[in-house]
Design a protein around this motif. Structure first.
Motif, short mmCIF file in Angstrom:
data_model
loop_
_atom_site.label_atom_id
_atom_site.label_comp_id
_atom_site.label_asym_id
_atom_site.label_seq_id
_atom_site.Cartn_x
_atom_site.Cartn_y
_atom_site.Cartn_z
N LEU A 120 -6.17 9.68 -5.54
CA LEU A 120 -7.31 9.02 -5.01
C LEU A 120 -7.83 8.18 -6.27
CD1 LEU A 120 -9.17 9.12 -2.45
CD2 LEU A 120 -10.55 10.78 -3.63
N GLU A 121 -7.80 8.70 -7.37
CA GLU A 121 -8.03 7.58 -8.46
C GLU A 121 -7.29 6.51 -8.47
OE1 GLU A 121 -9.44 8.29 -12.94
OE2 GLU A 121 -7.85 9.77 -12.37
N ARG A 122 -5.98 6.60 -8.29
CA ARG A 122 -5.08 5.65 -8.41
C ARG A 122 -5.43 4.64 -7.20
NH1 ARG A 122 -1.23 9.55 -10.27
NH2 ARG A 122 -0.55 9.91 -8.12
N LEU A 123 -5.58 4.88 -6.33
CA LEU A 123 -5.88 4.39 -4.96
C LEU A 123 -7.30 3.37 -5.23
CD1 LEU A 123 -5.69 3.43 -1.87
CD2 LEU A 123 -7.00 5.41 -1.38
N LEU A 124 -8.31 4.11 -5.84
CA LEU A 124 -9.47 3.29 -6.14
C LEU A 124 -9.30 2.44 -7.01
CD1 LEU A 124 -12.01 6.48 -6.53
CD2 LEU A 124 -12.01 4.23 -4.79
N ALA A 125 -8.47 2.50 -8.11
CA ALA A 125 -8.21 1.55 -9.25
C ALA A 125 -7.42 0.31 -8.56
CB ALA A 125 -7.26 2.00 -10.10
N ARG A 126 -6.50 0.45 -7.50
CA ARG A 126 -5.93 -0.51 -6.91
C ARG A 126 -6.91 -1.31 -6.04
NH1 ARG A 126 -1.66 1.99 -3.10
NH2 ARG A 126 -1.40 -0.41 -2.39
N ALA A 127 -7.82 -0.73 -5.40
CA ALA A 127 -8.85 -1.36 -4.53
C ALA A 127 -9.85 -2.25 -5.49
CB ALA A 127 -9.71 -0.16 -4.04
N ARG A 128 -10.11 -1.70 -6.72
CA ARG A 128 -11.00 -2.49 -7.65
C ARG A 128 -10.15 -3.80 -8.04
NH1 ARG A 128 -15.90 -3.16 -9.07
NH2 ARG A 128 -16.30 -0.93 -8.88
N ARG A 129 -8.95 -3.61 -8.51
CA ARG A 129 -8.21 -4.69 -8.86
C ARG A 129 -8.28 -5.55 -7.77
NH1 ARG A 129 -5.07 -0.70 -11.33
NH2 ARG A 129 -3.26 -0.84 -9.53
N ALA A 130 -7.79 -5.23 -6.60
CA ALA A 130 -7.70 -6.27 -5.38
C ALA A 130 -8.99 -6.94 -5.32
CB ALA A 130 -7.37 -5.59 -4.26
N ALA A 131 -10.10 -6.26 -5.14
CA ALA A 131 -11.39 -6.95 -5.28
C ALA A 131 -11.72 -7.96 -6.17
CB ALA A 131 -12.66 -5.82 -5.07
N GLU A 132 -11.57 -7.49 -7.43
CA GLU A 132 -11.78 -8.33 -8.53
C GLU A 132 -10.76 -9.81 -8.65
OE1 GLU A 132 -11.59 -5.63 -11.71
OE2 GLU A 132 -13.34 -4.95 -11.62
N SER A 133 -9.74 -9.70 -7.88
CA SER A 133 -8.65 -10.60 -7.97
C SER A 133 -8.95 -11.62 -6.71
CB SER A 133 -7.57 -10.26 -8.03
OG SER A 133 -7.12 -9.38 -9.44
N GLY A 134 -9.96 -11.05 -5.94
CA GLY A 134 -10.19 -12.01 -4.65
C GLY A 134 -9.39 -11.27 -3.58
N ARG A 135 -8.63 -10.37 -3.61
CA ARG A 135 -7.34 -10.34 -2.61
C ARG A 135 -8.36 -9.24 -1.50
NH1 ARG A 135 -4.70 -8.91 -7.07
NH2 ARG A 135 -4.32 -6.48 -6.30
N LEU A 136 -9.09 -9.89 -0.64
CA LEU A 136 -10.15 -9.12 0.06
C LEU A 136 -9.43 -8.24 1.19
CD1 LEU A 136 -12.88 -11.83 0.51
CD2 LEU A 136 -12.73 -10.19 -1.16
#
Length: 239
Positions: free
Chosen positions: A120-136
């Motif tokens: 779950l933590e890895r999933l959240l990290a991926r979501a955070r990176r996607a959001a910060e990179s604009g990959r909505l």
């Protein structure tokens, strides 16, 4: 309306471990969720069968199932049409989500194993990176996965079964509102919920899950009702 296939995806239903009936159902459901089949579009059984290179029987069964789940509606003289998803539909979804996801979060805090928490933590990290990179769209998809995993962490198979039909509706809602979202509000709320689950805080996890659903209810209804041409409405974040 004739069904046209986007060039980016193949027309035929590929071979998987799923039955043909299930593969056709999943394919049509994903097209609706991804707005490849937009609300109001008429689906013709024969045309879809020809396009997917299958008989009409699995297409008919898939369309009947999608109708029972609220993705399609049957209209006089038009046949099967992709159902709209408006503010009222979101309200119904949130009414159920608030209670079931609150329970799922409480049980996840009680039963989640260290290994599943790391996932779950890895999933959240991926979501955070996607959001910060604009990959909505990627961030929205990963945040929807977060909700599904919280339910799975509950360890309650009946709850998982009850939430499964809602998951597709939730994904459709997130997809419909993703264009107006920066992903940040979802990531922050999910990270706080993860911390409560990780710490075994059952009451805190349930309260955070319920608050998250309540917080997103109004913004989702507003975005679904907004005029896309109105920049003031489009500026608000999605759930």
């Amino acid at each position: 309306m004739t069904v046209h296939r986007p060039a980016a995806r193949g027309a035929a239903v590929g071979d998987t471990h799923q039955s043909l009936r299930e593969r056709v159902y999943v394919e049509l459901r994903e097209r609706i969720i991804e707005a490849e089949y937009p609300a109001g579009m008429r689906l013709v059984e024969r045309e879809i069968a020809d396009e997917l290179r299958v008989s009409r029987v699995p297409v008919r069964e898939a369309m009947q199932r999608l109708e029972s789940e609220g993705f399609l509606s049957v209209q006089p003289r038009r046949g099967s049409v992709v159902a709209d998803f408006g503010p009222e539909d979101a309200e119904y979804l949130f009414d159920v989500r608030e209670n079931l996801e609150g329970l799922a979060a409480r049980l996840a805090a009680r039963y989640a194993s260290p290994a599943r928490l790391r996932e779950l933590e890895r999933l959240l990290a991926r979501a955070r990176r996607a959001a910060e990179s604009g990959r909505l769209r990627e961030a929205v998809s990963l945040n929807a996965d977060f909700h599904r995993q919280i339910v799975e962490l509950s360890g309650n198979p009946l709850l998982v079964d009850l939430m499964a039909p809602l998951d597709s509706r939730l994904r459709r809602l997130f997809r419909l509102t993703s264009a107006q979202s920066d992903g940040e509000p979802m990531c922050g709320a999910h990270e706080r919920l993860y911390e409560a689950v990780r710490d075994g805080d059952e009451e805190g996890a349930e309260a955070l899950a319920r608050a998250h659903v309540a917080d997103t209810r109004a913004s989702a209804a507003r975005l679904l009702a907004a005029d896309p041409a109105d920049p003031e409405e489009a500026a608000h974040p999605a759930p």
